[in-house]
Each structure stands twice: as C-alpha cells, then as structure tokens.
Motif scaffolding. Structure first.
Motif, PDB file in Angstrom:
ATOM      1  N   THR A 105      25.949 133.606 -29.376  1.00  0.00           N
ATOM      2  CA  THR A 105      26.436 133.381 -27.941  1.00  0.00           C
ATOM      3  C   THR A 105      27.665 134.057 -27.780  1.00  0.00           C
ATOM      4  O   THR A 105      27.912 134.757 -26.683  1.00  0.00           O
ATOM      5  CB  THR A 105      26.648 131.967 -27.881  1.00  0.00           C
ATOM      6  OG1 THR A 105      27.546 131.504 -28.703  1.00  0.00           O
ATOM      7  CG2 THR A 105      25.322 130.935 -28.091  1.00  0.00           C
ATOM      8  N   TYR A 106      28.354 134.336 -28.994  1.00  0.00           N
ATOM      9  CA  TYR A 106      29.628 135.265 -28.988  1.00  0.00           C
ATOM     10  C   TYR A 106      29.414 136.632 -28.430  1.00  0.00           C
ATOM     11  O   TYR A 106      29.982 137.316 -27.611  1.00  0.00           O
ATOM     12  CB  TYR A 106      30.216 135.028 -30.076  1.00  0.00           C
ATOM     13  CG  TYR A 106      31.474 135.943 -30.258  1.00  0.00           C
ATOM     14  CD1 TYR A 106      32.856 135.905 -29.613  1.00  0.00           C
ATOM     15  CD2 TYR A 106      31.441 137.163 -31.195  1.00  0.00           C
ATOM     16  CE1 TYR A 106      33.794 136.942 -29.692  1.00  0.00           C
ATOM     17  CE2 TYR A 106      32.584 138.184 -31.210  1.00  0.00           C
ATOM     18  CZ  TYR A 106      33.669 137.953 -30.661  1.00  0.00           C
ATOM     19  OH  TYR A 106      34.742 138.881 -30.568  1.00  0.00           O
ATOM     20  N   ALA A 109      28.201 136.719 -24.816  1.00  0.00           N
ATOM     21  CA  ALA A 109      29.383 136.503 -23.783  1.00  0.00           C
ATOM     22  C   ALA A 109      30.012 137.741 -23.519  1.00  0.00           C
ATOM     23  O   ALA A 109      30.422 138.065 -22.566  1.00  0.00           O
ATOM     24  CB  ALA A 109      30.129 135.332 -24.044  1.00  0.00           C
ATOM     25  N   THR A 134      26.238 129.918 -23.408  1.00  0.00           N
ATOM     26  CA  THR A 134      26.659 131.166 -23.503  1.00  0.00           C
ATOM     27  C   THR A 134      27.367 131.504 -22.283  1.00  0.00           C
ATOM     28  O   THR A 134      28.430 132.218 -22.127  1.00  0.00           O
ATOM     29  CB  THR A 134      25.576 132.135 -23.606  1.00  0.00           C
ATOM     30  OG1 THR A 134      24.843 131.830 -24.743  1.00  0.00           O
ATOM     31  CG2 THR A 134      26.009 133.653 -23.736  1.00  0.00           C
ATOM     32  N   ARG A 137      30.939 130.087 -22.239  1.00  0.00           N
ATOM     33  CA  ARG A 137      31.886 131.243 -22.950  1.00  0.00           C
ATOM     34  C   ARG A 137      32.178 132.396 -22.168  1.00  0.00           C
ATOM     35  O   ARG A 137      33.490 132.771 -22.044  1.00  0.00           O
ATOM     36  CB  ARG A 137      30.948 131.485 -24.235  1.00  0.00           C
ATOM     37  CG  ARG A 137      31.954 131.961 -25.506  1.00  0.00           C
ATOM     38  CD  ARG A 137      31.123 132.149 -26.610  1.00  0.00           C
ATOM     39  NE  ARG A 137      31.996 132.097 -27.782  1.00  0.00           N
ATOM     40  CZ  ARG A 137      31.693 131.862 -29.006  1.00  0.00           C
ATOM     41  NH1 ARG A 137      30.178 131.940 -29.398  1.00  0.00           N
ATOM     42  NH2 ARG A 137      32.540 131.907 -29.925  1.00  0.00           N
ATOM     43  N   TYR A 141      35.914 133.499 -20.923  1.00  0.00           N
ATOM     44  CA  TYR A 141      36.474 134.753 -21.068  1.00  0.00           C
ATOM     45  C   TYR A 141      36.806 135.592 -19.884  1.00  0.00           C
ATOM     46  O   TYR A 141      37.837 136.290 -19.784  1.00  0.00           O
ATOM     47  CB  TYR A 141      35.219 135.856 -22.139  1.00  0.00           C
ATOM     48  CG  TYR A 141      35.082 135.093 -23.663  1.00  0.00           C
ATOM     49  CD1 TYR A 141      35.684 134.246 -23.969  1.00  0.00           C
ATOM     50  CD2 TYR A 141      34.155 135.673 -23.818  1.00  0.00           C
ATOM     51  CE1 TYR A 141      35.438 133.768 -25.375  1.00  0.00           C
ATOM     52  CE2 TYR A 141      33.828 135.342 -25.413  1.00  0.00           C
ATOM     53  CZ  TYR A 141      34.529 134.358 -25.866  1.00  0.00           C
ATOM     54  OH  TYR A 141      34.107 133.944 -27.347  1.00  0.00           O
ATOM     55  N   TYR A 152      39.803 136.403 -27.775  1.00  0.00           N
ATOM     56  CA  TYR A 152      38.685 135.663 -27.673  1.00  0.00           C
ATOM     57  C   TYR A 152      38.464 134.505 -28.521  1.00  0.00           C
ATOM     58  O   TYR A 152      37.997 133.430 -28.268  1.00  0.00           O
ATOM     59  CB  TYR A 152      37.242 136.431 -27.515  1.00  0.00           C
ATOM     60  CG  TYR A 152      37.355 137.462 -26.454  1.00  0.00           C
ATOM     61  CD1 TYR A 152      37.501 137.111 -25.161  1.00  0.00           C
ATOM     62  CD2 TYR A 152      37.170 138.931 -26.850  1.00  0.00           C
ATOM     63  CE1 TYR A 152      37.846 137.920 -24.249  1.00  0.00           C
ATOM     64  CE2 TYR A 152      37.366 139.717 -25.950  1.00  0.00           C
ATOM     65  CZ  TYR A 152      37.695 139.354 -24.649  1.00  0.00           C
ATOM     66  OH  TYR A 152      37.587 140.409 -23.595  1.00  0.00           O
ATOM     67  N   ASP A 156      38.386 130.514 -27.457  1.00  0.00           N
ATOM     68  CA  ASP A 156      37.241 129.691 -27.999  1.00  0.00           C
ATOM     69  C   ASP A 156      37.806 128.390 -28.748  1.00  0.00           C
ATOM     70  O   ASP A 156      37.404 127.173 -28.358  1.00  0.00           O
ATOM     71  CB  ASP A 156      36.633 130.298 -29.044  1.00  0.00           C
ATOM     72  CG  ASP A 156      35.461 131.330 -28.375  1.00  0.00           C
ATOM     73  OD1 ASP A 156      35.165 131.381 -27.122  1.00  0.00           O
ATOM     74  OD2 ASP A 156      34.722 132.248 -29.285  1.00  0.00           O
ATOM     75  N   CYS A 160      37.887 124.339 -27.612  1.00  0.00           N
ATOM     76  CA  CYS A 160      37.180 123.054 -28.409  1.00  0.00           C
ATOM     77  C   CYS A 160      38.264 122.211 -28.820  1.00  0.00           C
ATOM     78  O   CYS A 160      38.035 121.024 -28.829  1.00  0.00           O
ATOM     79  CB  CYS A 160      36.635 123.918 -29.869  1.00  0.00           C
ATOM     80  SG  CYS A 160      35.197 124.765 -29.459  1.00  0.00           S
ATOM     81  N   PHE A 204      32.757 127.683 -32.000  1.00  0.00           N
ATOM     82  CA  PHE A 204      32.580 127.532 -30.782  1.00  0.00           C
ATOM     83  C   PHE A 204      30.949 127.394 -30.489  1.00  0.00           C
ATOM     84  O   PHE A 204      30.283 128.369 -30.655  1.00  0.00           O
ATOM     85  CB  PHE A 204      32.922 128.634 -29.734  1.00  0.00           C
ATOM     86  CG  PHE A 204      33.089 128.347 -28.304  1.00  0.00           C
ATOM     87  CD1 PHE A 204      33.989 127.852 -27.569  1.00  0.00           C
ATOM     88  CD2 PHE A 204      31.784 128.460 -27.751  1.00  0.00           C
ATOM     89  CE1 PHE A 204      33.801 127.542 -26.213  1.00  0.00           C
ATOM     90  CE2 PHE A 204      31.539 128.104 -26.511  1.00  0.00           C
ATOM     91  CZ  PHE A 204      32.511 127.625 -25.218  1.00  0.00           C
ATOM     92  N   TYR A 205      30.401 126.167 -30.451  1.00  0.00           N
ATOM     93  CA  TYR A 205      29.035 126.032 -30.188  1.00  0.00           C
ATOM     94  C   TYR A 205      28.770 124.755 -29.459  1.00  0.00           C
ATOM     95  O   TYR A 205      29.641 124.118 -28.842  1.00  0.00           O
ATOM     96  CB  TYR A 205      28.345 126.288 -31.469  1.00  0.00           C
ATOM     97  CG  TYR A 205      26.812 126.497 -31.382  1.00  0.00           C
ATOM     98  CD1 TYR A 205      26.233 127.526 -30.709  1.00  0.00           C
ATOM     99  CD2 TYR A 205      25.911 125.439 -31.802  1.00  0.00           C
ATOM    100  CE1 TYR A 205      25.064 127.560 -30.470  1.00  0.00           C
ATOM    101  CE2 TYR A 205      24.393 125.791 -31.969  1.00  0.00           C
ATOM    102  CZ  TYR A 205      24.198 126.898 -31.171  1.00  0.00           C
ATOM    103  OH  TYR A 205      22.764 126.895 -31.187  1.00  0.00           O
ATOM    104  N   ALA A 209      31.724 122.249 -28.132  1.00  0.00           N
ATOM    105  CA  ALA A 209      31.899 122.148 -26.564  1.00  0.00           C
ATOM    106  C   ALA A 209      31.406 121.042 -25.881  1.00  0.00           C
ATOM    107  O   ALA A 209      32.094 120.866 -24.753  1.00  0.00           O
ATOM    108  CB  ALA A 209      31.325 123.364 -26.203  1.00  0.00           C
TER     109      ALA A 209
END
Length: 740
Positions: A105-106, A109, A134, A137, A141, A152, A156, A160, A204-205, A209
């Motif tokens: 996902t990082y 993003a 995603t 995120r 950003y 980033y 993140d 969180c 961050f997931y 989140a």
C-alpha cells in the motif's frame, strides 16, 4: 429466557478466555521454545500478581483525591502517551514498511502521488480489500505534499498515533461516564502498559488506521442508549461503513450489536436500527466503488480472492497463510473455479484432521491469534536502514525480554477480562460490559473456528480487552470490599498479612533475579550488532555472476563489523570468485579473497575485522568470477520485483555492468558478532527495579491507607456520585421500558 441465554453465554465466554489465559502462560511454545517452560510460567505468574497488586494500590491511592485532581493526573497520563508516541516516531524513524501488505500500500500510494492513477500492480486485483487503505494513505500524502512535507514515514506514524490517541480518549470518556474519574484514570494506566498499541504505530495498515473505530462505535451506542436519539444510530452506521472499508473485519461488531439490541430493545426498534445501519453501510460501500474506479481500480474475477480462500487458509497446517494453498486458489481461472478449489480443499483438510486433529488445530489457532499480548507487532518491523541496539531489543532479533514484559501485562488484562463476567451475575443487568463481551467472543469464534489465524487479527479489538479488564477490575474491587470498608470497618486482608505478602513477593523477585542473572548477564554466546539487515529476497529472479557479469553492492558503514552475509539462490558448476570489500570513494580495499564455490549453499559469509575511519562511510562489496568451468555461475538473492519494485535498503544500491538500479539490493547482512551476554548486568538489574518499586508502592499505600483511611470528603463525593448514577440509571431504565 434472556437471562438464561446471557448466563449460558457468560459460561462460554469464561471457558474461551480461560483457554487463552492458560495458553498465555505457555506462550514460549508458540515460538517452539520448550526449555525452561515451567520457570517462565512461574515468572509470569509472579510478575502478573505484582502488577495486579500495583493496580489495586493505585486505585486506593486515587481515592484520596477529588475528581479535579484526578483529571489533572489523567491529563498527565495522556501527555506521557503522546511523549511515548513522539519518541517512537522520532527515534525509530529508520524503520521502513515491510515487503508485505503495508509495504504494497505504501508503494502504491507513492505511485498515485506521482501519477494520479492506479499502477499496473496485480496486488490490488488479488486483494481489492486493500484499495481503500491505499487511497487513504494517498490522500494523507497528497495533503502534506501540498505543504511541502515529504517525510512519509512521519506522516504515516503521526496519523496512526493520532487515531490511537482518539481511541484511548474515547475509551477514557466511556469509563468516566460509566464509572467515575478514578476508574477512568486507572484505565489510562492500564492502557500505558499495553505496549503493542504504541509499537504498532510504526506500521501503517488497516488495523492501525482503524484502531479507534471499535471504541467509536461503542461510544456512539452508549450515547444512543442513554438518549434514545436516532441520530446516534445514523452516526454509528456511517462510522461502521467507513471503518469497514478500511478494515473489513470491523464488521464483526455488527452481529454483536444485533444480538445485544435484541437483548435490551424491543424487536421493532432493533429492526429499524439494523435497517438504518445496513442502508448506510451499503451506500458507503457503493460510493467507495465509484471513487476506486475514478483512480483506475477495476475488479478482475480471474485474480481476486474469494472469501472461501481465507476460510481455506484457516484449516491449513497451522491455521495461517501458506504459499501452497494461496497458489491453489490463485491459479484458478475464474471465481467459480476458485471457490470450488477452496471448498474442495477445506473438505479434504477437515476429513484428514478428524475430530482430534481439528481440536489440535483450534488450539494452535487460539495460541496464534490470542496467545501473545504482542499481537505480532515485530512481524512488521524487520526492515530498518539503521538497526540500532535499542531497535534490536524492542523490534527485532533481541526482543525476547520485551515480549516477556508485554506478556505479563497481557495476562493481567485477560484475567481481569474473565472477572468482568461477574458483573452480570452480581447486577443481573445487560449493559455495555455485555456488548464488549459479545463482540470479543464473536472475534474469538471467528478467528479460531472460521477464518485464517494471525497474531495481528486480535489487535483491532484490543481496546475492548482493555475496557473489559476495567469492568473486571471493578468486580475485583467489589470482591475485596474496598468500597464498603468504611461502612463495615472490616478489612478482608489485614495489615500484617499484607506486609507478609509484600515481603514474600519481594523475596520472590530477588530470587527470580538471582536465578536468571547468570543466564542473562554472564553466559556468553554470539551476539550480533547489525549495520545492515536486509534479509528479504523478493521476486522470482536473482542477480547472476558469471564470466560476463560482475556485481557490486554499496552500503553505509555506521560502525565496526566483522561479518558480511550474502544470500545465494543457486550455484551452477565449480568456479572461483574474487570478492572485495572497500571504501567506495577512496578506493581502499580492506578485504580481498578468491573463493572456490562448487556446492549449493544458502549464504556466502565473509569474515574480516573493519572499523570505518569515518562513521557513515559509503563502502562497496564486489563479486566477480575469475576462473572455473565455462558454464559455472552463481545467482544471488535480491530484493527484486514482487507485486512492485520496492527499495528495501535505501542506504545502498545494487550495481551491475556499471548500471545502477536504485531500488534493488542484494539479500545481505553486515554486522559485528562477538561472544557476550544477552544483557549487561546494569540493564538486567534495572529491569527488576520496576517490580520492586511496584511492591514498595503497594506496601506504602496499604499501610498509609490503614493509618489515614480514604479521605472522608472523597467518600462523600463518591456517595453523591453513586446516588446520581443510580438516578440516571433508573431514568434510563424507565425510558427503555417505555421504548420497549
């Protein structure tokens, strides 16, 4: 009828979490460690008892103060939480997203930020459930990019940390409303001991989140139950719809709420509430699909995994993810074939296990998901550009002691959670405590008997465990007759006995410290201090060294090292390879060797003693073939392209034929190894200062409270508050009866 059902449920709840409690004492088995199992269990019991006595003494001590003073103490605890989160984010900023899930996902993003549309990665066609997280995120950003903030990792983790803080704050408000300021302050103290909540801010997931959403849903329900205003049901439906997008398994709150509503509301009101919530969830889901299409995400039935895939994984050998079963579903051409293959595999596995095998599997899944209080946070912190000593002890190779301390506090929470069942048998009322228990019980059933089992899956509802433990603590207080001590003038536990208990536990702590002193501080074994720890091998390809190809890998030397390990994929034929390690800028070579390699091995290890003249020098490893069979070659493992190409070590780069690929690196580790103890004597002794101070505090509070007693004004204030609570409860009950 309802009371009988709640009674049976309470018994089942206790049985499930008693199993969790037993497994928690035997948690080393989860890591396949059998040596010293009984000693570990006894140590866990000792320190859990000390923590419990400490919490009791803190609760009694808080009884001396007014709500105004206690609220100031709560503010201080909130400040400590923010300080912990800020320290973690700052000190361990070099931790980067792993090569799984959150890492995908990082990367996506960042691609969205650069191009404004979805990439060609098939990951989001295989796992479309990760598209919303995603996009969240990407939005974060994008917002900070407009303000020229491009760190980033900070973005993140700050997000969180904020979500976690909101969850803890709402929990505090709930407890303060339901009980009093003193109990709410104690909740903050218990939350502070739940270290994985804070450690998970580094990842961050979906779970991190959405960590505040379960408590938000509980808070909105509490507002509704007190006022019966339908707007709170609308807000609850919106929150559940949004939360379900981020973390789909949040939907497990809904069946728990439905069951609870049928217990406390009439069936018409329950159905109306359920219809509103269902419509809102469906509407938000449909709207999100339009947003996803706007960014270029489309469904591909030949790739996306059906729900049965995760149920199939739940009956694998250890109830978790495994590559074989994943490929079985993945290779099927369409949804019908995937579902058929998964269903057939489930049937085969169940038939193979039999009842005895299934019971064993359920035990493994209980241990895997619920057995450790760490919730697997260290699974997702394996990558760091600067793996410091503190990082090793908290997040990586040397985290055994951290896991032990986490387990002590987890055992206390599970024990108190079990005691929370006594509330119903004492009051015979279905309240917020019962809703928490139904939700946790549903999660237990789902992950043990139905779904794939992973430690992280119990993380989302950890705030419910903490809230439930507060209800259990209040029942423990009631059992100890603390609230009624002034009226009866009788203490269940005398001063002399408490002194004996304190002294005995202090002696036990010193004995425990002495017993482990040699093993932890004197016994020497190879200890590694890492400079580079890039152990991931990603993708189906490696990098070749043969007659025509040589390779080089740069890295940042932040300290002394005497070993370099390089992962090998395949060895073909016999050949001699020239290997050097030197300074990239000065050209000075301090390691040079010709190595004959003819047999397959997992790792090529280089031995040397080197300390860079300047900390942080850029150094380089080169490997070339100098002679051997014409077709001999070595293929080395690399962090290549999986679902996407990630840079898993940003302080270096892989070079071949003079071309630099900024995102590829060898699978390699650079470290210093030397014989030494696991801990220094000073650090070991400092670890035992905490339980000693807890016991001293318990003894002090017990004796001082005997002499002075709880402040009379405070007691009168409590009586007024209790009378007010009873009035509110009666008013609420009357309103409930009218609504029913």
């Amino acid at each position: 009828m309802k009371k009988s059902l709640i009674t049976l449920f309470s018994i089942a709840f206790v049985a499930c979490f008693l199993a969790v409690l037993v497994i928690s004492f035997l948690y080393p088995l989860i890591f396949h460690h059998t040596q010293g199992l009984m000693t570990t269990a006894l140590a866990l019991a000792l320190f859990a008892m000390i923590v419990l006595l400490f919490l009791i003494s803190c609760y009694r001590w808080l009884g001396r103060f007014s709500d105004h003073v206690i609220n100031k103490l709560s503010t201080g605890l909130f400040a400590i939480m923010l300080l912990i989160e800020g320290t973690l984010i700052t000190v361990f900023n070099s931790i980067i997203p792993p090569a799984i899930d959150g890492g995908h996902t990082y990367a996506e993003a960042l691609y969205l930020l650069a191009h404004g549309h979805a990439s060609d990665s098939i990951y989001f066609k295989v796992y479309p459930n990760n598209i919303p997280i995603t996009l969240l995120r990407y939005v974060l950003y994008r917002i900070f990019d407009l303000m020229h903030v491009t760190n980033y990792m900070i973005i993140d983790r700050s997000f969180c940390a904020l979500i976690l803080f909101v969850g803890i704050f709402l929990s505090w408000k709930l407890i303060r409303t339901f009980f009093d300021a003193r109990t709410a302050c104690l909740f903050l103290l218990i939350a502070l001991t739940c270290l994985p909540l804070f450690f998970y801010t580094m990842y961050f997931y979906t779970d991190t989140a959405a960590i505040a959403f379960p408590v938000l849903l509980l808070y909105l329900w509490d507002l509704y139950s007190r006022s019966m205003k339908i707007r709170y049901i609308f807000l609850l439906g919106i929150a559940l719809g949004i939360g379900d997008l981020i973390r789909p398994n949040l939907i497990l709150f809904l069946p728990a709420l439905v069951i609870y509503m049928f217990l406390v509301l009439n069936w018409k009101k329950t159905l109306i509430n359920l219809a509103i919530i269902g419509i809102l969830i469906s509407s938000i889901s449909l709207a999100s699909q339009g947003v996803e299409r706007h960014f270029g995400y489309t469904q591909d039935p030949s790739l996306s995994m059906p729900t049965l895939n995760w149920i199939m994984l739940g009956v694998s050998q250890d109830g978790g993810y495994n590559r074989h079963d994943y490929e079985l579903t993945r290779q099927q051409p369409d949804q019908a074939a995937k579902k058929h293959a998964a269903a057939l595999r489930i049937e085969q596995q169940v038939s193979h296990y039999g009842w005895q095998g299934l019971v064993r599997l359920w035990g493994i899944k209980t241990a895997r998901t619920w057995g450790t209080g760490a919730h697997g946070y260290y699974w997702y912190t394996h990558l760091s550009n600067h793996p410091t000593k503190a990082y090793q002890y908290l997040f990586n190779h040397k985290n055994q002691l951290t896991l032990f301390m986490i387990q002590v506090f987890y055992i206390v929470n599970i024990l108190l959670l079990i005691l929370s069942v006594l509330r119903y048998f004492r009051t015979r009322k279905a309240d917020l405590n019962l809703l928490i228990q139904i939700c946790l019980f549903g999660n237990f059933i789902f992950y043990v008997f139905v779904w794939e089992a992973e430690p992280r899956y119990s993380m989302l509802y950890t705030p419910f465990i903490l809230l439930g433990s507060i209800f259990g603590f209040r029942e423990l207080v009631h059992l100890l007759s603390m609230e009624n001590a002034e009226k009866t003038r009788v203490q269940r536990v005398g001063k002399g006995l408490r002194l004996v208990l304190t002294g005995s536990l202090l002696a036990a702590v010193f004995l425990c410290a002495q017993a482990g002193f040699t093993a932890y501080t004197q016994a020497k074994s190879p200890q590694r201090s890492y400079i580079v720890d890039q152990h991931y091998k990603v993708g189906k390809k490696g990098v070749l060294v043969d007659n025509r190809h040589a390779i080089a890998q740069t890295f940042r030397a932040t300290g002394a090292y005497n070993r370099v390990d390089i992962g090998i994929r395949t060895v073909k034929g016999a050949g001699t390879y020239h290997i050097t390690v030197g300074n990239l800028h000065t050209g000075k070579i301090f390691y040079s060797k010709d190595a004959l390699i003819s047999k397959s091995k997992k790792m090529l290890t280089l031995k040397m003693n080197h300390k860079p003249l300047v900390k942080g020098d850029e150094e380089i490893i080169t490997i070339s073939k100098v002679r051997g069979d014409a077709h001999s070659a070595i293929t080395f493992n690399i962090s290549g392209k999986g679902y996407e190409q990630r840079d898993l070590y940003s302080e270096g780069r892989l070079i071949q034929k003079g071309l630099k690929d900024q995102k590829k690196d060898l699978q390699f580790m650079v470290y210093e190894t030397k014989n030494g103890p696991y801990l220094s004597s000073f650090a070991y002794q400092m670890l035992f200062v905490l339980p000693v101070l807890m016991l001293i505090w318990y003894g002090y509070v017990s004796l001082s409270m005997d002499r002075a007693g709880i402040d009379v004004n405070r007691r009168k204030q409590q009586q007024v508050q209790q009378a007010s609570d009873k009035t509110v409860q009666r008013s609420s009950n009357e309103q409930m009866r009218r609504n029913n």
